[in-house]
Motif scaffolding. Structure first.
Motif, PDB file in Angstrom:
ATOM      1  N   HIS A   1      22.694  52.265  56.883  1.00 19.50           N
ATOM      2  CA  HIS A   1      21.336  53.015  57.317  1.00 19.50           C
ATOM      3  C   HIS A   1      21.496  54.458  58.179  1.00 19.50           C
ATOM      4  N   GLN A   2      22.574  54.393  58.705  1.00 18.15           N
ATOM      5  CA  GLN A   2      23.004  55.614  59.397  1.00 18.15           C
ATOM      6  C   GLN A   2      23.212  56.756  58.611  1.00 18.15           C
TER       7      GLN A   2
ATOM      8  N   GLY B   1      19.055  52.070  46.567  1.00 16.73           N
ATOM      9  CA  GLY B   1      19.303  52.508  47.737  1.00 16.73           C
ATOM     10  C   GLY B   1      18.239  53.158  48.657  1.00 16.73           C
ATOM     11  N   GLU B   2      17.219  53.780  47.958  1.00 17.91           N
ATOM     12  CA  GLU B   2      15.882  54.398  48.740  1.00 17.91           C
ATOM     13  C   GLU B   2      14.991  53.100  49.146  1.00 17.91           C
ATOM     14  N   GLU B   3      15.102  52.371  48.406  1.00 17.28           N
ATOM     15  CA  GLU B   3      14.452  51.240  48.764  1.00 17.28           C
ATOM     16  C   GLU B   3      14.822  50.220  50.143  1.00 17.28           C
ATOM     17  N   LEU B   4      16.176  50.009  49.651  1.00 18.56           N
ATOM     18  CA  LEU B   4      16.627  49.348  50.864  1.00 18.56           C
ATOM     19  C   LEU B   4      16.816  50.073  52.206  1.00 18.56           C
ATOM     20  N   ALA B   5      16.781  51.373  52.081  1.00 12.90           N
ATOM     21  CA  ALA B   5      16.932  52.244  53.123  1.00 12.90           C
ATOM     22  C   ALA B   5      15.575  51.950  54.048  1.00 12.90           C
ATOM     23  N   GLU B   6      14.468  52.049  53.553  1.00  8.15           N
ATOM     24  CA  GLU B   6      13.031  51.993  53.910  1.00  8.15           C
ATOM     25  C   GLU B   6      13.085  50.313  54.624  1.00  8.15           C
TER      26      GLU B   6
ATOM     27  N   ILE C   1      31.146  51.147  53.426  1.00 10.83           N
ATOM     28  CA  ILE C   1      30.022  51.091  52.625  1.00 10.83           C
ATOM     29  C   ILE C   1      30.170  50.675  51.251  1.00 10.83           C
ATOM     30  N   LYS C   2      31.397  51.254  50.752  1.00 10.04           N
ATOM     31  CA  LYS C   2      31.845  50.785  49.409  1.00 10.04           C
ATOM     32  C   LYS C   2      31.907  49.213  49.292  1.00 10.04           C
ATOM     33  N   LYS C   3      32.565  48.663  50.271  1.00  7.93           N
ATOM     34  CA  LYS C   3      32.472  47.068  50.466  1.00  7.93           C
ATOM     35  C   LYS C   3      31.288  46.480  50.346  1.00  7.93           C
ATOM     36  N   PHE C   4      30.569  46.848  51.151  1.00  4.96           N
ATOM     37  CA  PHE C   4      28.907  46.453  51.355  1.00  4.96           C
ATOM     38  C   PHE C   4      28.598  46.580  49.803  1.00  4.96           C
ATOM     39  N   GLU C   5      28.545  47.550  49.112  1.00  6.84           N
ATOM     40  CA  GLU C   5      27.980  47.940  47.929  1.00  6.84           C
ATOM     41  C   GLU C   5      28.582  46.909  47.037  1.00  6.84           C
TER      42      GLU C   5
ATOM     43  N   ILE D   1      25.561  42.599  58.170  1.00 11.19           N
ATOM     44  CA  ILE D   1      24.666  43.296  58.951  1.00 11.19           C
ATOM     45  C   ILE D   1      25.382  44.671  59.407  1.00 11.19           C
ATOM     46  N   HIS D   2      26.781  44.608  59.458  1.00 11.59           N
ATOM     47  CA  HIS D   2      27.453  45.760  59.837  1.00 11.59           C
ATOM     48  C   HIS D   2      27.541  46.880  58.807  1.00 11.59           C
ATOM     49  N   GLY D   3      27.398  46.245  57.442  1.00 14.50           N
ATOM     50  CA  GLY D   3      27.564  46.996  56.423  1.00 14.50           C
ATOM     51  C   GLY D   3      26.135  47.980  56.253  1.00 14.50           C
TER      52      GLY D   3
END
Length: 295
Positions: free
Chosen positions: A10-11, A61-66, A36-40, A3-5
């Motif tokens: 998100h930010q 990324g666009e889909e996940l951002a939404e 973020i690299k770790k999250f990816e 969730i932290h990633g």
């Protein structure tokens, strides 16, 4: 899932910048990039790619951002719910309203509510019908207040009709049809002053003409705002088909006059909407009860 990633991503997606995201989160820019690299790596898909000096979202990324935006909006809703439950008399109510109630009903409702509940914040957004319901469904609004007509009610929305608002034909007091009773066919021969295509009143009028099989009126003047529309009719040119909430005071003060069209009585709904099958917080319930008492 990390969730932290997701929060860091998100930010960055919201701000379009690692630096701005780091400032908002009060951590270093390298730390944001590293996390973020770790999250990816954890999810096995790239989310961002370089473009010049900045970054843009990949298609995934666009889909996940939404989805992340909706997720954190819901998180904020839960936090507000807990705060409301614990404090009872403080908190924030987010209200999404369509144009009519936002301009002609909510100001008085909000003033009355605030006079008795000074520590409760009201955040009111004026928007169109579709967006008002989307904000409600996505937990960006606690209440949606709607004025108009809608062919299909969203299944996720609990709908409580407050009252029906009449739609009136109006002209200037000097117009030959002022305070007269005429047929719809006669009425629509007049030039009309209306808002832009897509406005609910314009759609109402054209639907009415279609139902009664008369030729729609000529839209002689078109404005984007209601005030300009009303003032043009007051100046003595053309007619308008409009909510009684908007023009009642003008009619009572003899600045406009009604035209009574035979056999035509058109109304639309004013409704207050919440999410279906969800128990409302004490704050939201209190606000809704205040609105209903003022009808």
């Amino acid at each position: 899932m990390n969730i932290h990633g997701l929060r860091l991503f998100h930010q960055v997606a919201q701000t379009g910048s690692f630096t701005k995201a780091a400032e908002l989160l009060r951590i270093s820019q390298p730390a944001v990039s590293s996390q973020i690299k770790k999250f990816e790596h954890e999810i096995g898909a790239p989310l961002l790619k370089q473009q010049g000096r900045g970054v843009i979202l990949t298609e995934f990324g666009e889909e996940l951002a939404e989805k992340a935006k909706n997720f954190f909006a819901f998180e904020g809703h839960i936090e507000s719910f807990i705060e409301d439950h614990l404090l009872a008399k403080t908190g924030t109510i987010h209200i999404a309203a369509t144009y009519l109630p936002a301009n002609f009903l909510i100001p008085k409702w909000a003033a009355t509510f605030k006079s008795a509940n000074e520590d409760i914040n009201l955040v009111i957004t004026t928007t169109n019908t579709k967006e008002a319901f989307e904000q409600l469904k996505q937990y960006k609004a606690d209440v949606a207040i709607y004025g108009g007509r809608i062919s299909e009610r969203p299944e996720e929305v609990e709908w409580e009709e407050l009252f029906e608002d009449e739609l009136w034909f109006v002209v200037s007091p000097q117009h030959p049809y002022a305070n007269q009773s005429i047929s719809l066919a006669e009425m629509v021969k007049e030039p009309f002053i209306m808002r832009e295509e897509g406005s609910s009143m314009r759609d109402h009028l054209f639907a009415l003409c279609h139902t009664y099989q008369v030729k729609p009126p000529k839209v002689a003047l078109q404005f984007n705002g209601l005030n300009e529309t009303i003032r043009s009719v007051m100046a003595g040119y053309g007619a308008n088909f409009i909510s009684s909430l908007v023009v009642r005071d003008y009619v009572e003060n003899n600045q406009l006059a009604r035209v009574y069209v035979q056999g035509i009585h058109v109304t639309h709904k004013i409704a207050i909407c919440t999410r279906k099958s969800e128990k409302q917080s004490a704050l939201v319930t209190k606000f809704i009860e205040t609105c209903k008492k003022m009808l």
